[in-house]
Design a protein around this motif. Structure first.
Motif, short mmCIF file in Angstrom:
data_model
loop_
_atom_site.label_atom_id
_atom_site.label_comp_id
_atom_site.label_asym_id
_atom_site.label_seq_id
_atom_site.Cartn_x
_atom_site.Cartn_y
_atom_site.Cartn_z
N CYS A 119 0.84 -1.21 0.00
CA CYS A 119 0.00 0.00 0.00
C CYS A 119 0.87 1.26 0.00
N GLY A 120 2.02 1.19 -0.65
CA GLY A 120 2.92 2.33 -0.73
C GLY A 120 3.65 2.63 0.55
N MET A 121 3.70 1.67 1.50
CA MET A 121 4.30 1.90 2.80
C MET A 121 5.29 0.80 3.13
N ASP A 122 6.41 1.19 3.73
CA ASP A 122 7.38 0.23 4.24
C ASP A 122 6.92 -0.22 5.62
N THR A 123 6.82 -1.53 5.84
CA THR A 123 6.27 -2.04 7.09
C THR A 123 7.28 -2.09 8.23
N THR A 124 8.50 -1.67 8.01
CA THR A 124 9.51 -1.71 9.07
C THR A 124 9.05 -0.88 10.27
N GLY A 125 8.99 -1.51 11.43
CA GLY A 125 8.60 -0.81 12.65
C GLY A 125 7.15 -0.39 12.70
N VAL A 126 6.28 -1.06 11.95
CA VAL A 126 4.85 -0.70 11.91
C VAL A 126 4.02 -1.87 12.45
N PRO A 127 3.79 -1.92 13.77
CA PRO A 127 2.97 -3.00 14.34
C PRO A 127 1.49 -2.72 14.11
N ASN A 128 0.93 -3.27 13.05
CA ASN A 128 -0.42 -2.88 12.65
C ASN A 128 -1.05 -4.01 11.86
N GLY A 130 -19.10 -0.88 -2.38
CA GLY A 130 -19.18 0.48 -2.87
C GLY A 130 -19.47 1.49 -1.78
N GLN A 131 -19.29 1.10 -0.51
CA GLN A 131 -19.55 2.03 0.59
C GLN A 131 -18.37 2.94 0.86
N MET A 132 -17.18 2.46 0.57
CA MET A 132 -15.96 3.19 0.90
C MET A 132 -15.61 4.15 -0.24
N GLY A 133 -15.41 5.41 0.10
CA GLY A 133 -15.04 6.40 -0.90
C GLY A 133 -14.34 7.57 -0.25
N PRO A 134 -13.85 8.51 -1.03
CA PRO A 134 -13.11 9.66 -0.47
C PRO A 134 -13.92 10.48 0.52
N ALA A 135 -15.25 10.50 0.35
CA ALA A 135 -16.08 11.33 1.22
C ALA A 135 -16.44 10.63 2.53
N MET A 136 -16.08 9.36 2.66
CA MET A 136 -16.45 8.62 3.87
C MET A 136 -15.48 8.97 5.00
N CYS A 144 -5.97 -2.29 2.51
CA CYS A 144 -5.59 -1.28 1.54
C CYS A 144 -6.52 -1.36 0.34
N PRO A 145 -7.40 -0.37 0.13
CA PRO A 145 -8.34 -0.44 -1.00
C PRO A 145 -7.68 -0.28 -2.36
#
Length: 479
Positions: free
Chosen positions: A125-134, A181-187, A138-139
């Motif tokens: 998702c364009g992110m480096d997971t190093t040090g990211v406990p999560n 189709g519920q997820m969008g920029p305005a949500m 990713c849509p």
């Protein structure tokens, strides 16, 4: 709670995250517009109609093959647990998705990815997971990723294996939003997160009903551990609910989960921002709030709280006297209602232990509102005595939790400052949730300290009072 001389702008008060109380409030009846579950479903020994059980919770001894696979997996037990959850969720949503969204079919997510936040990072998702406990969905590439190195072990070790399943179910809820189709920029983020909690709750009803071939869960301790997991991953007190990464207070996340567990995914699909803003309880700290909304549990502040109780329940009389010499009747330490003497007796030192906010895992404290709400619970028994209602038994416990919620609902800071009164502050309601999920919760206990068996029912009773007020508590729990 916290001492203060001003009230935050009404525009900032569409919520009350659970953590502290604050001196000042305009009292008078307040109604929170929301969608409460049907009151007939609140039973002291049931969870949304299911009997309370104390059996095992976790993976079943014998399960079907796990069909899902993840990139970068180490093949270890945590990845296998996550993949079993994904497989089960696929089966669940294959049936429920078209029933909830007619004309649509559910397709598995495109990519599953496992990583170790302490190890070699990967790009997702364009992110480096190093040090990211999560764990996240990713849509943009329809993927679910989770950290097997830090997050999943912490969830398993702190709560149970089903806490890991909870997080995966939540992320799959985001996938459902995207595919429907519920997820969008305005949500708003807060709506997306609360709806995903609701979808997770709907899935756990399927597990609790015994329909999952992979997992089982008891509706007693097992379900309580799931609610505790939501408390663990709540927003920090004072977070603006409209912040870009807001997920919700524990009170709001538990409420959303409950909607799904009780009413199914169609209830979740109906969520919108208007409904959310009508029930959200997440506040920012007001200017001047000291100690992060935490009031010391000292006699002066207890008197402030007692004053708010007298005002909220003024129609029932002047209220009981307070005795600070230690608990002098019954066995409900650290605070008791002594009916014969018309006194609330309390052990201030013991309340201070409960009322101290934890600073590290394992601390015995919860926070100031937990202590003050325990005092309120004994005051609620005085109210019931004035009404001639029974003070023993599960129904009394339900009424008590409900009346504590009604009192808390009157403490939202929605009026002009009034010195000497109390208002709720960020984190207070979450502290109440934490106390309600303890084994011997006093907030949901009768005069002898017997708590409602079901943690689910404890939380629901408090929420009903918070949203609908004291008359509902007295009318509906009148047995």
């Amino acid at each position: 709670m916290a001492s203060s001389s001003r009230t935050p702008s009404p525009a900032r008060i569409v919520a009350a995250l659970v953590v502290g109380l604050v001196v000042l409030v305009a009292c008078g009846h307040r109604e929170v517009v929301g969608t409460a579950s049907a009151l007939e479903r609140i039973s002291p020994d049931e969870a949304a109609g299911l009997p309370i059980t104390s059996g095992p919770s976790g993976p079943r001894a014998s399960t079907p093959p796990i069909r899902a696979t993840a990139l970068n997996s180490d093949g270890g037990p945590l990845d296998q647990l996550a993949l079993a959850a994904v497989t089960d969720l696929y089966d669940y949503w294959e049936v429920e998705f078209p029933a909830t969204f007619p004309g649509l079919t559910f397709e598995p997510v495109a990519t599953l990815l496992s990583y170790d936040a302490n190890g070699q990072g990967v790009l997702v998702c364009g992110m480096d997971t190093t040090g990211v406990p999560n764990a996240f969905y990713c849509p943009s590439d329809d993927s679910i990723a989770w950290d097997r190195g830090v997050l999943l072990p912490e969830l398993r070790n702190t709560f149970s294996e089903m806490a890991v399943v909870t997080v995966i179910a939540h992320e799959m809820g985001h996938a459902v939003q995207y595919k429907a189709g519920q997820m969008g920029p305005a949500m708003p983020t807060i709506l997306a997160e609360q709806q995903a909690d609701c979808y997770a709750g709907a899935y756990f009803r399927y597990v609790a009903d015994g329909e999952s071939p992979f997992f089982e869960i008891s509706t007693g301790e097992g379900l309580n551990a799931i609610l505790a997991t939501l408390f663990f991953i709540r927003d920090q007190a004072g977070t603006d609910y409209l912040a870009p990464r807001a997920h919700g207070s524990a009170f709001d996340r538990v409420s959303a989960f409950t909607f799904g567990f009780t009413d199914g995914p169609s209830r979740c699909a109906e969520m919108d921002i208007e409904e959310l803003e009508g029930r959200i309880t997440q506040l920012e700290f007001a200017e001047g709030d000291a100690n992060s909304g935490e009031l010391p549990i000292v006699e002066e502040n207890v008197e402030h709280v007692a004053g708010s109780l007298r005002e909220v329940f003024a129609r029932f009389g002047d209220g009981p006297a307070l005795d600070y010499q230690g608990v002098s009747c019954g066995n409900t330490a650290p605070v008791a209602f002594c009916e014969a003497e018309d006194v609330i007796s309390l052990d201030l030192a013991a309340l201070q232990v409960i009322g101290t906010a934890p600073r590290r895992q394992g601390d015995s404290g919860i926070g100031d509102f937990a202590a003050f709400a325990e005092i309120a619970s004994r005051y609620a028994l005085w109210v019931q005595a004035r009404q001639g209602l029974p003070l023993r038994g599960d129904e009394a416990g339900l009424r008590t939790a409900c009346l504590v919620g009604a009192w808390a609902g009157e403490l939202l800071p929605d009026g002009a400052p009034r010195p000497g009164r109390v208002r709720i502050s960020p984190g207070d309601l979450d502290e109440a949730i934490a106390e309600l999920l303890t084994e011997g919760s006093l907030i949901a206990a009768d005069i002898d300290g017997e708590s409602i068996p079901a943690g689910f029912a404890r939380v629901e009773s408090l929420r009903i009072g918070f949203e609908d007020g004291m008359d509902t508590c007295l009318d509906e729990f009148s047995g």
